[in-house]
Design a protein around this motif. Sequence first.
Motif, PDB file in Angstrom:
ATOM      1  N   UNK A 612       0.824  -1.201   0.000  1.00  0.00           N
ATOM      2  CA  UNK A 612       0.000   0.000   0.000  1.00  0.00           C
ATOM      3  C   UNK A 612       0.863   1.258   0.000  1.00  0.00           C
ATOM      4  N   UNK A 613       1.901   1.257   0.850  1.00  0.00           N
ATOM      5  CA  UNK A 613       2.783   2.418   0.923  1.00  0.00           C
ATOM      6  C   UNK A 613       3.593   2.580  -0.358  1.00  0.00           C
ATOM      7  N   UNK A 614       4.054   1.466  -0.907  1.00  0.00           N
ATOM      8  CA  UNK A 614       4.841   1.507  -2.138  1.00  0.00           C
ATOM      9  C   UNK A 614       4.026   2.107  -3.280  1.00  0.00           C
ATOM     10  N   UNK A 615       2.769   1.715  -3.358  1.00  0.00           N
ATOM     11  CA  UNK A 615       1.890   2.236  -4.403  1.00  0.00           C
ATOM     12  C   UNK A 615       1.738   3.750  -4.268  1.00  0.00           C
ATOM     13  N   UNK A 616       1.609   4.230  -3.023  1.00  0.00           N
ATOM     14  CA  UNK A 616       1.444   5.669  -2.797  1.00  0.00           C
ATOM     15  C   UNK A 616       2.727   6.430  -3.118  1.00  0.00           C
ATOM     16  N   UNK A 617       3.864   5.891  -2.695  1.00  0.00           N
ATOM     17  CA  UNK A 617       5.154   6.534  -2.985  1.00  0.00           C
ATOM     18  C   UNK A 617       5.352   6.663  -4.492  1.00  0.00           C
ATOM     19  N   UNK A 618       5.114   5.570  -5.217  1.00  0.00           N
ATOM     20  CA  UNK A 618       5.337   5.574  -6.662  1.00  0.00           C
ATOM     21  C   UNK A 618       4.364   6.502  -7.381  1.00  0.00           C
ATOM     22  N   UNK A 619       3.139   6.600  -6.865  1.00  0.00           N
ATOM     23  CA  UNK A 619       2.163   7.508  -7.470  1.00  0.00           C
ATOM     24  C   UNK A 619       2.671   8.947  -7.411  1.00  0.00           C
ATOM     25  N   UNK A 620       3.156   9.350  -6.239  1.00  0.00           N
ATOM     26  CA  UNK A 620       3.650  10.723  -6.095  1.00  0.00           C
ATOM     27  C   UNK A 620       4.960  10.927  -6.846  1.00  0.00           C
TER      28      UNK A 620
END
Length: 728
Positions: A612-620
Amino acid sequence: MKVCYAKFNPHDFLECHTSDAINVLKSMRKAFPWFSGELWELLFYSVLLHDLGKCASGFQKNPQKWGYRHEILSTAFTQFLRLPEEKRNLIALGILTHHRTLNELDDRIPRRIPGVPLEFDGKVEELLVNSDYIEDVFMPKVPYWEAYFFGTVKPPRRFFLPHDWKERLRNFDFNTLLEWYETNWKQHKEALIFLRGLLNAADHLASAGESEIKLLPNIGRVIELDLPRERWRMLQRAANEAEGNLLLRAPTGYGKTEAALLWADRNAYYSKRGISTRIFYVLPYKASINAMHRRLLNLFGDPALIGVLHSSSTFYLYSSNLEYKRLSSLYHKIYTPLKVTTPFQIMKAFFGVGFFEMALSELRNSLLIFDEIHAYEPNVLGIILAMFELLKNHGAKVMVMTATLPEFIETLIRDSISPIELKATPEEADRFTRHRVNVVDGSMDEVKQLVEELDLPKPSLIACNTVDRAMETYSLLKREGYNVMLIHSRFTYGDREGKERALLSNLNNYDFVVATQVVEVSLDVSFESILTEPAPLDALIQRFGRVNRKGFGNLRDVYVLTQGSEADKKVYRPYGVVEESLDILKELNGQPLRESQIPRLVSEAYKSVEGELLKEVMKYRDIAYNLFKELRPLRKGEEEKRFYDMFQGLEVVPIKFMAMLENLAKTGKRIETHRYLVPLSHWKFFAIISKLGDVFSYDKKQHVTVANLKYSHELGLLDEPEEDEIIG
């Protein structure tokens, strides 16, 4: 013949200011060999001509009331440069925008329409009133300036005034220049960035009375005076040999700061006068930035060498009895070689905030040291990763160091910068073990019974996850007669500073200090023990770091409660990492927390939420990278608004202090206003409005947001409407 001034109060002749700016530019040229010779040629003629428009009689009479832009007049002189059209256009655009962007100048730039008189025409006539000064004073100096800057007895002689220069000045074609920019800005993006950035720097520094930029002395020798080479630890020696990007993992207290400086020493460019590479030491919190600035200032001795940049750094300099007005201005320019800063100050350059071209120019071939990178939210970490990608193209090198970094974030960094990796061996890391973990059933509701049952030694730290919980806990202990201090983020900066100063000087006078996350970074004090609410494991380890700070190998008990409060779920998202951290600590209950275990344990704590965190980091990261790539030089875009929407901090003044602010303004001490500001998170701001209605208003006269809320020097800002008298 009248003289022409570039500056007033004090007066500075135009030719003197031009000479000063050329001096600064020459010092940059010697210091920054990575910029091409062609760029320096463009810059020289930009500096040479940038203020000629100030010769207009209206400007000379009263620049404040003149009502025109001198740089528009200056731009028209570029047509007399004996250079290819492309170079003339680059110089013209640099001069035109050296104070304002193209957006800001849009309604002032002359656009010729047949038969329609322009304001520009009248201003040219004002300029020609002082044509004899330009011809008889300014022009004879040009060949000498050329010879001085280019270092040759036969200077290039690129600038001449033809016999019909006055008529041609009137007819300069701004339309063609702007059309050229629209068609060619992408092709010349870097040249336009560096041209405006370095021109601004030379102009601003010359105006500030500086004749050259500063260079650092040999870093290794400076460190050896404080830490002899024979006492350098293994990773410090290895960092001093590492060339290129570096990822360093070492325990708290190992000496990572020295390792970082030694890495910078190895990777910096040495000129004859010293290190000219610009170094940025990046930390997440103002308190840790201020502490690092003081530490480096003690090491290097000169405040002109060590800068500090964050949203309230001017007040920090003021309260440190430093020359705050001058230094605060210089720290924002290409002057100071080593700056301690937040990532947000660097992000500004990529979001097009302010004179971003100057900041991007300074980042060229720079060295960036990121400490405590674990502390950032996923959106900020994503933007940092996007910056890493772009900094590669700027020749910059990056060092990331950490004691508590989850494996998935380490992998992201590794993929981004392909670093050399240095890690302490398990045996070496375990020498820094200081804590024995104890998991305690219960919550802060039972704090009175818990401190008695655990027989917590004095002074101990009581760590809470929210301000409201800290206030409640403090009040419970205070009623029991304990000598307690409360410290959190919702005090005014002045009260917070006073409390921290009291702790540093009188820690042993207190039984307990109740604090929120601010204690993780802001206090260089050592408690005997800690009782803390549950939190992510890396945050807990930071809190443990306030206990037994120098007692390596000598264990102290640290206590973690099993229950927090419902509000914790707003603070730590996703909350699963807190639950995982507790499960891990339960398995260690009663055992030492060995430093060699920490990287693995922190990674385990984040395992269930890393997707979940990885997805958010990569999105930004992707959003930021695409945004940064479209950044246009010489213009303000939507990127700047996006930056302030995302990161602008919210600070309020309790209404009881407004009379005090008015008195400060009347006595010329407006900077003291900072002491009465209270930082407030956006979620708390909206929660208060939801609970109490519109208790916030903006005071246009004092330029502050006023909170109609009660404020206590003992407890901080409260969720209660203010009805008391205002302090005057």
